[in-house]
Design an enzyme around this catalytic site. Structure first.
Site, PDB file in Angstrom:
ATOM      1  N   ASP A 111      20.983 -40.415  -3.393  1.00  3.06           N
ATOM      2  CA  ASP A 111      20.788 -39.182  -3.768  1.00  3.06           C
ATOM      3  C   ASP A 111      22.123 -38.275  -4.115  1.00  3.06           C
ATOM      4  OD1 ASP A 111      18.917 -40.646  -5.322  1.00  3.06           O
ATOM      5  OD2 ASP A 111      17.837 -38.753  -5.339  1.00  3.06           O
ATOM      6  N   ALA A 165       9.159 -36.931  -8.311  1.00  2.00           N
ATOM      7  CA  ALA A 165       9.251 -37.553  -9.883  1.00  2.00           C
ATOM      8  C   ALA A 165       9.312 -38.909 -10.436  1.00  2.00           C
ATOM      9  CB  ALA A 165       9.830 -36.870 -10.552  1.00  2.00           C
ATOM     10  N   GLU A 215       0.932  -1.336  -0.112  1.00  2.00           N
ATOM     11  CA  GLU A 215      -0.084  -0.066   0.423  1.00  2.00           C
ATOM     12  C   GLU A 215       0.720   1.162  -0.409  1.00  2.00           C
ATOM     13  OE1 GLU A 215      -1.937  -2.712   3.136  1.00  2.00           O
ATOM     14  OE2 GLU A 215      -0.253  -2.974   2.426  1.00  2.00           O
ATOM     15  N   SER A 231      17.313 -41.801 -10.154  1.00  2.00           N
ATOM     16  CA  SER A 231      16.954 -42.588 -11.762  1.00  2.00           C
ATOM     17  C   SER A 231      16.982 -41.047 -12.223  1.00  2.00           C
ATOM     18  CB  SER A 231      16.302 -43.031 -11.856  1.00  2.00           C
ATOM     19  OG  SER A 231      16.846 -44.449 -11.480  1.00  2.00           O
ATOM     20  N   THR A 291      17.174 -41.188   0.867  1.00  2.00           N
ATOM     21  CA  THR A 291      17.259 -40.229  -0.128  1.00  2.00           C
ATOM     22  C   THR A 291      18.701 -39.753  -0.217  1.00  2.00           C
ATOM     23  OG1 THR A 291      15.235 -39.729  -0.286  1.00  2.00           O
ATOM     24  CG2 THR A 291      16.733 -38.213  -1.594  1.00  2.00           C
ATOM     25  N   LEU A 351       7.734 -39.758   1.965  1.00  2.00           N
ATOM     26  CA  LEU A 351       6.811 -39.530   1.332  1.00  2.00           C
ATOM     27  C   LEU A 351       5.374 -40.270   1.893  1.00  2.00           C
ATOM     28  CD1 LEU A 351       8.022 -38.457  -2.306  1.00  2.00           C
ATOM     29  CD2 LEU A 351       7.158 -37.048  -0.366  1.00  2.00           C
TER      30      LEU A 351
END
Length: 347
Positions: A203, A158, A52, A172, A199, A291
């Site tokens: 990864d 994914a 504002e 992957s 993970t 997950l």
């Protein structure tokens, strides 16, 4: 119709602040006089002037006489308290703006209708509820944090066309280069990112925002027994990392251990961490175990699923199971061969 267009412009401006304003909300504002926008602004960064005030100060000198007969549009109720900046409602009154149109009221208990009340008491005409649903969704992280006293939990993964998120005990590559950039934009928009120990081990991710501009999220690692190699990227870089485990609680070289019995009280631990660090949201990019824990317990607000429509892995780690109960479609689009699905959880 014109009112809705001006409010849509407020929402458009507000979005520019994504990833920069937390723990504040995203806010845009437009000042209109005689059917013409004479000023506009948005909140750029926590601690800086609010939307504002930016709109008022953007008015050109030759148009300043129009402020006293203008209408101010804003997607969130103007604040009424002193924080790092003075209250916007007081500035609006000081400028003599006669009418304010607000999309949604502020859920922060420091405001919570106080801004609108201050304006009305000063004789300002106040209209609320224009494009309310759009405004609530834009600041869904802010509303979850203040109304439910917890971070908004976003689950992301994914998967291949045949339903796998990884090969067996190996990383992957599923998404394409453009999708990777979008995912890193998502990281920029959330306050923290969380993964589990599997993970981290397989990864060895950095969990930063190297493919998109803006900040990287605070990294949170669940490592119950402190068994991960100290050579992992998460431990050797200089970025901040919170490690949740059952063994120790200490601080060392930018890494902080949060001692907690797992997994039963994980959500309460995340609530505590969110309140301590003002985290409005946490993006969960963990593996199937992490997950599925959130999914099975209903501890999530949003799903973001990337599916490569051409890639077939044949075997490996199955994508998390999900149910249609309580899920509402928000977005569905394609980036090359990658299908992007965003669903909101009503639980």
């Amino acid at each position: 119709m014109e009112d809705a267009l001006y409010m849509q412009r407020c929402l458009q401006l507000a979005k520019i602040g994504a990833g920069s304003v937390s723990p504040n909300p995203m806010v845009g504002s437009v000042l209109v006089s005689e059917g013409r926008i004479i000023g506009e602004g948005y909140h750029r960064k926590a601690g800086e002037a609010h939307a504002e005030v930016k709109a008022i100060e953007s008015v050109r000198n030759e148009d300043r006489h129009l402020i006293a007969r203008s209408t101010l549009y804003v997607n969130l109720e103007p604040c009424s308290h002193y924080g790092r900046t003075p209250p916007c409602s007081a500035r609006i009154i000081e400028e003599g703006i006669p009418k304010v149109v607000i999309a949604a009221l502020d859920p922060n208990e420091k405001v919570s209708g106080g801004g609108a009340a201050m304006l009305r008491e000063a004789g300002v005409e106040v209209i609320t509820g224009l494009l309310k649903e759009e405004a609530l969704y834009l600041n869904r992280r802010f509303y979850t944090f203040h109304q439910k006293k917890r971070p908004r939990i976003v689950l992301k993964w994914a998967e291949s066309a045949d339903g796998f998120i990884a090969g067996q005990e190996q990383r992957s590559k599923i998404s394409n280069a453009l999708s990777d950039r979008l995912v890193h934009r998502w990281r920029m928009e959330e306050d923290a990112i969380l993964i589990g120990s599997n993970t981290a081990r397989i990864d060895n991710p950095k969990l930063n925002n190297r493919l998109y501009y803006g900040k990287s999220p605070l990294r949170i690692l669940i490592d119950p027994q402190d068994r991960l190699s100290p050579d992992l990227e998460l431990f050797t870089d200089e970025e901040k990392l919170l490690i949740i485990n059952e063994i120790k609680s200490l601080k060392k070289e930018g890494k902080e251990w949060v001692k907690a019995a797992l997994p039963d009280n994980l959500i309460s631990v995340l609530k505590e961490i969110a309140l301590r660090y003002n985290l409005l949201s946490i993006l969960v990019e963990g593996g199937a175990f992490t997950l599925n824990y959130f999914l099975e317990n209903g501890y999530f607000d949003e799903l973001r699923i990337l599916r490569n429509k051409r890639l077939l892995l044949g075997k490996g780690v199955r994508a998390p199971g999900r149910t249609g109960r309580g899920l509402q479609w928000r977005e569905h689009f394609f980036i090359g061969e990658d299908e992007m699905m965003i669903l909101e959880h009503a639980g």
